[in-house]
Design a protein around this motif. Structure first.
Motif, PDB file in Angstrom:
ATOM      1  N   HIS A   1       3.757   8.464  11.780  1.00  0.00           N
ATOM      2  CA  HIS A   1       3.356   7.352  10.905  1.00  0.00           C
ATOM      3  C   HIS A   1       2.905   7.815   9.513  1.00  0.00           C
ATOM      4  O   HIS A   1       2.406   6.988   8.736  1.00  0.00           O
ATOM      5  CB  HIS A   1       2.196   6.578  11.550  1.00  0.00           C
ATOM      6  CG  HIS A   1       2.562   5.819  12.787  1.00  0.00           C
ATOM      7  ND1 HIS A   1       3.336   4.671  12.768  1.00  0.00           N
ATOM      8  CD2 HIS A   1       2.247   6.031  14.100  1.00  0.00           C
ATOM      9  CE1 HIS A   1       3.482   4.205  13.993  1.00  0.00           C
ATOM     10  NE2 HIS A   1       2.837   5.005  14.831  1.00  0.00           N
ATOM     11  N   GLU A   2       3.089   9.093   9.181  1.00  0.00           N
ATOM     12  CA  GLU A   2       2.439   9.620   7.973  1.00  0.00           C
ATOM     13  C   GLU A   2       2.867   8.910   6.685  1.00  0.00           C
ATOM     14  O   GLU A   2       2.046   8.667   5.805  1.00  0.00           O
ATOM     15  CB  GLU A   2       2.663  11.119   7.835  1.00  0.00           C
ATOM     16  CG  GLU A   2       1.754  11.749   6.776  1.00  0.00           C
ATOM     17  CD  GLU A   2       1.207  13.086   7.188  1.00  0.00           C
ATOM     18  OE1 GLU A   2       0.034  13.356   6.905  1.00  0.00           O
ATOM     19  OE2 GLU A   2       1.954  13.876   7.788  1.00  0.00           O
ATOM     20  N   ASN A   3       4.117   8.550   6.556  1.00  0.00           N
ATOM     21  CA  ASN A   3       4.543   7.836   5.347  1.00  0.00           C
ATOM     22  C   ASN A   3       3.807   6.511   5.204  1.00  0.00           C
ATOM     23  O   ASN A   3       3.354   6.140   4.112  1.00  0.00           O
ATOM     24  CB  ASN A   3       6.055   7.600   5.361  1.00  0.00           C
ATOM     25  CG  ASN A   3       6.850   8.864   5.124  1.00  0.00           C
ATOM     26  OD1 ASN A   3       6.338   9.839   4.564  1.00  0.00           O
ATOM     27  ND2 ASN A   3       8.112   8.873   5.554  1.00  0.00           N
ATOM     28  N   ARG A   4       3.688   5.792   6.312  1.00  0.00           N
ATOM     29  CA  ARG A   4       2.984   4.506   6.288  1.00  0.00           C
ATOM     30  C   ARG A   4       1.487   4.715   6.047  1.00  0.00           C
ATOM     31  O   ARG A   4       0.862   3.951   5.299  1.00  0.00           O
ATOM     32  CB  ARG A   4       3.214   3.767   7.601  1.00  0.00           C
ATOM     33  CG  ARG A   4       2.494   2.430   7.725  1.00  0.00           C
ATOM     34  CD  ARG A   4       2.904   1.444   6.647  1.00  0.00           C
ATOM     35  NE  ARG A   4       2.340   0.111   6.922  1.00  0.00           N
ATOM     36  CZ  ARG A   4       2.268  -0.860   6.025  1.00  0.00           C
ATOM     37  NH1 ARG A   4       2.730  -0.671   4.794  1.00  0.00           N
ATOM     38  NH2 ARG A   4       1.744  -2.038   6.366  1.00  0.00           N
ATOM     39  N   ILE A   5       0.912   5.749   6.665  1.00  0.00           N
ATOM     40  CA  ILE A   5      -0.497   6.068   6.444  1.00  0.00           C
ATOM     41  C   ILE A   5      -0.751   6.319   4.959  1.00  0.00           C
ATOM     42  O   ILE A   5      -1.726   5.809   4.374  1.00  0.00           O
ATOM     43  CB  ILE A   5      -0.910   7.284   7.300  1.00  0.00           C
ATOM     44  CG1 ILE A   5      -0.977   6.888   8.777  1.00  0.00           C
ATOM     45  CG2 ILE A   5      -2.255   7.851   6.835  1.00  0.00           C
ATOM     46  CD1 ILE A   5      -1.156   8.072   9.723  1.00  0.00           C
ATOM     47  N   ASN A   6       0.116   7.092   4.326  1.00  0.00           N
ATOM     48  CA  ASN A   6      -0.044   7.381   2.895  1.00  0.00           C
ATOM     49  C   ASN A   6       0.118   6.139   2.042  1.00  0.00           C
ATOM     50  O   ASN A   6      -0.578   5.959   1.051  1.00  0.00           O
ATOM     51  CB  ASN A   6       0.954   8.456   2.462  1.00  0.00           C
ATOM     52  CG  ASN A   6       0.506   9.845   2.851  1.00  0.00           C
ATOM     53  OD1 ASN A   6      -0.634  10.220   2.608  1.00  0.00           O
ATOM     54  ND2 ASN A   6       1.387  10.609   3.476  1.00  0.00           N
TER      55      ASN A   6
END
Length: 381
Positions: free
Chosen positions: A227-232
């Protein structure tokens, strides 16, 4: 003082073997966390790790951070007024190279850890000497440090520093650090809710009703990477809408943190219809729980009181896991007081390396610091 000296390190791999033992009182001066900074610091930040020695024995650890504000895409986009534009112009042109003695990424007294007591007279001189050594380091690289900030000291320490080598520095108090000293008799969220007055118990119920349909899930390392792109994306929305920023986190910051610190770094996702609409993070520092960065979808936040529910979830985590206090930081202080946190004023010290400008640093700082009016809430019976 003649037996006390220091050494500046630029890489974790070169630190003394007993570094973590000396830094045992603070996880955020130990190498797992420092490795996070080394691997995923903001792009405009450079970190320095300073060993304090008595003769040849390591007795203290210290963190320093250099920030180049010229590399920032934005200082923050929430406020658009003449005062903000003037502040941004001044920072860009006269205060863009900033040296922090301490950690500019978290609130609280996290500058140093000591394995033995060092008198404040000696310690204050040591901090000054460290800053001067780093100023020379950058001068040799062709970079002029504009501002030095000694960050976040509780009142007792600040008073003792002020009596010694900090006596010519400008002492400032920014927004208070919101700290929740948890009632030792609470063991569940039911105990917490029962302590509210009717008004704030109704607020709690209303927030939870609005949260209906959202599912909170703790994220594993694999989840964070997925989920890192969405987290960022969610983090950047909140960060850019803050009144002022000196850095933005690196894109791999959260996954690096989880990989390095494991269960000491907890990240919780909030999902609506299987879509990540918010997240919050917690740092576990002995018996202290520290809130870290978060992010959310603005529409969901407005319609579902997501931010307030995050605060409740952080508090319930602290109670159920038997922490003594929760450090909530310096933002959104009124709403944090409504869930039980109380203001604790901390001091910083600042100087400008231009002696003429430094004469007026107090007036300059006061004119640029935003006025904050807020009402402290008292939610308990």
């Amino acid at each position: 003082m003649e037996n006390i000296n220091f050494k500046v390190y630029t890489s974790i791999s070169t630190l003394p073997e007993n570094w973590n033992e000396v830094a045992a009182s603070n996880h955020f001066l130990q190498t797992p966390y420092l490795q996070v900074l080394e691997n995923s610091a903001p792009t405009n930040m450079e970190c320095f790790y300073i060993g304090i020695f008595e003769n040849d024995k390591l007795v203290g650890t210290l963190l320093s951070q250099y920030l180049d504000l010229n590399k920032l895409e934005s200082f923050g986009e929430r406020d658009s007024c003449l005062k903000t534009h003037i502040r941004n112009f001044i920072f860009k042109n006269f205060a863009s190279h900033v040296l922090f003695i301490g950690n500019n990424m978290i609130s609280g007294q996290n500058a140093y850890a000591l394995s033995k007591e060092i008198e404040h007279k000696c310690l204050s001189k040591l901090l000054i000497d460290c800053s001067n050594a780093l100023i020379i380091y950058f001068k040799n690289k062709g970079i002029k440090i504009h501002i030095v900030s000694f960050k976040d000291f509780y009142k007792q320490n600040a008073t003792l520093f002020k009596k010694n080598y900090f006596n010519n520095l400008y002492e400032f108090n920014a927004q208070p650090n919101m700290i929740f000293n948890l009632n030792e008799n609470w063991s569940s969220k039911e105990d917490y809710v029962a302590a509210f007055t009717k008004k704030y118990r109704d607020q709690y119920k209303r927030a939870h009703k609005k949260y209906n349909g959202i599912i909170e899930k703790e994220l594993s390392l694999d989840d964070v990477i997925f989920h890192e792109n969405r987290i960022n994306e969610l983090y950047h929305y909140v960060a850019k809408n803050a009144p002022f920023n000196t850095f933005f986190l690196a894109e791999n910051h959260f996954s690096t943190f989880k990989k390095q610190c494991g269960s000491r770094f907890r990240i919780f996702g909030h999902f609506l219809n299987d879509k990540l609409v918010g997240f919050h993070t917690l740092l576990l520092n002995e018996d202290v729980l520290e809130t870290y960065f978060l992010g959310y979808d603005d529409e969901i936040q407005k319609n579902n009181m997501l931010y307030l529910n995050m605060l409740y979830h952080m508090t319930e985590f602290g109670i159920e896991n038997h922490f003594k206090k929760i450090i909530f930081g310096r933002t959104a202080i009124e709403i944090k007081s409504s869930i039980g946190a109380e203001p604790v004023y901390m001091s910083g010290f600042i100087l400008h390396t231009n002696s003429f400008v430094n004469k007026f640093i107090g007036k300059i700082f006061q004119s640029l610091e935003p006025n904050l009016e807020w009402n402290q809430r008292h939610p308990f019976k």
